[in-house]
Design a protein around this motif. Structure first.
Motif, PDB file in Angstrom:
ATOM      1  N   TYR A  48      51.117  35.200  38.802  1.00 24.47           N
ATOM      2  CA  TYR A  48      50.286  35.080  39.999  1.00 24.47           C
ATOM      3  C   TYR A  48      49.681  36.429  40.393  1.00 24.47           C
ATOM      4  CZ  TYR A  48      51.735  30.264  40.807  1.00 24.47           C
ATOM      5  OH  TYR A  48      51.941  28.918  40.699  1.00 24.47           O
ATOM      6  N   ALA A  49      50.439  37.510  40.273  1.00 27.86           N
ATOM      7  CA  ALA A  49      49.912  38.834  40.621  1.00 27.86           C
ATOM      8  C   ALA A  49      48.774  39.234  39.687  1.00 27.86           C
ATOM      9  CB  ALA A  49      51.029  39.870  40.580  1.00 27.86           C
ATOM     10  N   ILE A  50      48.935  38.986  38.395  1.00 25.76           N
ATOM     11  CA  ILE A  50      47.860  39.290  37.437  1.00 25.76           C
ATOM     12  C   ILE A  50      46.636  38.440  37.739  1.00 25.76           C
ATOM     13  CG2 ILE A  50      47.175  39.060  35.016  1.00 25.76           C
ATOM     14  CD1 ILE A  50      50.039  39.859  34.261  1.00 25.76           C
ATOM     15  N   SER A  51      46.856  37.160  37.990  1.00 30.06           N
ATOM     16  CA  SER A  51      45.732  36.253  38.237  1.00 30.06           C
ATOM     17  C   SER A  51      44.951  36.642  39.480  1.00 30.06           C
ATOM     18  CB  SER A  51      46.232  34.817  38.374  1.00 30.06           C
ATOM     19  OG  SER A  51      46.859  34.401  37.200  1.00 30.06           O
ATOM     20  N   ILE A  52      45.653  36.856  40.590  1.00 27.90           N
ATOM     21  CA  ILE A  52      44.916  37.144  41.825  1.00 27.90           C
ATOM     22  C   ILE A  52      44.234  38.502  41.758  1.00 27.90           C
ATOM     23  CG2 ILE A  52      46.294  35.616  43.265  1.00 27.90           C
ATOM     24  CD1 ILE A  52      47.785  38.000  44.353  1.00 27.90           C
ATOM     25  N   ASN A  53      44.829  39.471  41.091  1.00 25.42           N
ATOM     26  CA  ASN A  53      44.191  40.787  41.000  1.00 25.42           C
ATOM     27  C   ASN A  53      42.995  40.781  40.058  1.00 25.42           C
ATOM     28  OD1 ASN A  53      45.499  42.950  42.639  1.00 25.42           O
ATOM     29  ND2 ASN A  53      47.303  42.013  41.730  1.00 25.42           N
ATOM     30  N   ILE A  59      35.474  39.179  41.036  1.00 25.14           N
ATOM     31  CA  ILE A  59      34.622  38.759  42.146  1.00 25.14           C
ATOM     32  C   ILE A  59      34.083  39.981  42.889  1.00 25.14           C
ATOM     33  CG2 ILE A  59      34.625  37.564  44.381  1.00 25.14           C
ATOM     34  CD1 ILE A  59      36.675  35.602  43.137  1.00 25.14           C
ATOM     35  N   GLY A  60      34.924  40.995  43.077  1.00 25.85           N
ATOM     36  CA  GLY A  60      34.477  42.212  43.747  1.00 25.85           C
ATOM     37  C   GLY A  60      33.383  42.934  42.990  1.00 25.85           C
ATOM     38  N   TRP A  61      33.543  43.063  41.671  1.00 23.96           N
ATOM     39  CA  TRP A  61      32.498  43.709  40.879  1.00 23.96           C
ATOM     40  C   TRP A  61      31.215  42.886  40.896  1.00 23.96           C
ATOM     41  CZ3 TRP A  61      32.024  48.508  39.459  1.00 23.96           C
ATOM     42  CH2 TRP A  61      33.166  49.285  39.274  1.00 23.96           C
ATOM     43  N   PHE A  62      31.338  41.565  40.879  1.00 25.24           N
ATOM     44  CA  PHE A  62      30.154  40.699  40.941  1.00 25.24           C
ATOM     45  C   PHE A  62      29.419  40.913  42.261  1.00 25.24           C
ATOM     46  CE2 PHE A  62      28.139  36.657  42.098  1.00 25.24           C
ATOM     47  CZ  PHE A  62      27.248  36.544  41.037  1.00 25.24           C
ATOM     48  N   ILE A  63      30.162  40.946  43.361  1.00 27.79           N
ATOM     49  CA  ILE A  63      29.537  41.182  44.672  1.00 27.79           C
ATOM     50  C   ILE A  63      28.890  42.561  44.712  1.00 27.79           C
ATOM     51  CG2 ILE A  63      30.051  41.527  47.128  1.00 27.79           C
ATOM     52  CD1 ILE A  63      32.145  39.290  46.845  1.00 27.79           C
ATOM     53  N   PHE A  64      29.558  43.546  44.139  1.00 29.58           N
ATOM     54  CA  PHE A  64      28.979  44.890  44.109  1.00 29.58           C
ATOM     55  C   PHE A  64      27.668  44.911  43.338  1.00 29.58           C
ATOM     56  CE2 PHE A  64      28.474  48.871  41.733  1.00 29.58           C
ATOM     57  CZ  PHE A  64      28.251  49.737  42.791  1.00 29.58           C
TER      58      PHE A  64
END
Length: 184
Positions: A48-53, A59-64
């Motif tokens: 779960y930690a790998i998946s959410i990160n 998603i963050g890089w896409f938004i950037f």
């Protein structure tokens, strides 16, 4: 493909490596929090930690990359100056960075919570069907404890929110400490 499509001549390898470092730091911290607070086994909490990160990073890089062309020229120049030379030209930039960091923290927290929630719902195992006698007893028990089940759902959801907030806060604290060491 468009005719003006080109690979960049200057590649921000430092930014990519630091993002990779941040993900490598955040995964064990958040896996530890998920393991202790939500009582997952170690393998599940690491998954779960790998998946959410990774999902939140993508998603963050896409938004950037979507929002970067819309930035004013002076903000772009400050961003490029920081990415390649690790310094700022304008004194006003620190205020913008603090505001942006707060927005990024809460947006990442919200993304991680929603991603974890979707993963928990989508990866849950289906409940086995019961016999007719068990079904009658289950229905009467459900009527008696309907109030308790709704409060249990609320408690479980709030526990997930608090756990995600703690995990995100700890990982961001570790990343901030590393950024402070980098700047000195």
């Amino acid at each position: 493909m468009p005719e003006n499509w080109m690979l960049p001549r200057i590649f921000p390898i430092g930014g990519i490596l630091f993002d990779f470092l941040f993900v490598l730091i955040a995964i064990p911290i958040e896996a530890y929090v998920l393991h202790n607070r939500l009582k997952f086994d170690k393998k599940t909490s690491i998954f779960y930690a790998i998946s959410i990160n990774l999902f939140s990073s993508v998603i963050g890089w896409f938004i950037f990359f979507v929002s970067e062309p819309m930035l004013p020229i002076d903000v772009k120049a400050e961003l490029i100056n920081y990415m390649f030379f690790n310094n700022f030209k304008s004194a006003n930039t620190q205020t913008v960075i603090i505001l942006t960091a707060c927005i990024i923290f809460f947006a990442t927290f919200l993304m991680k919570f929603l991603i974890l929630r979707v993963l928990l719902v989508s990866l849950s195992e289906p409940v086995a069907k019961t016999d007719d006698e068990d079904e009658i007893q289950t229905q009467t028990f459900q009527r008696r404890s309907s109030r308790r089940s709704f409060s249990g759902i609320r408690f479980q959801s709030s526990n997930l929110v608090v756990t995600t907030l703690i995990a995100n806060s700890l990982s961001y604290t570790a990343i901030t400490i590393i950024l402070l060491f980098r700047s000195k």
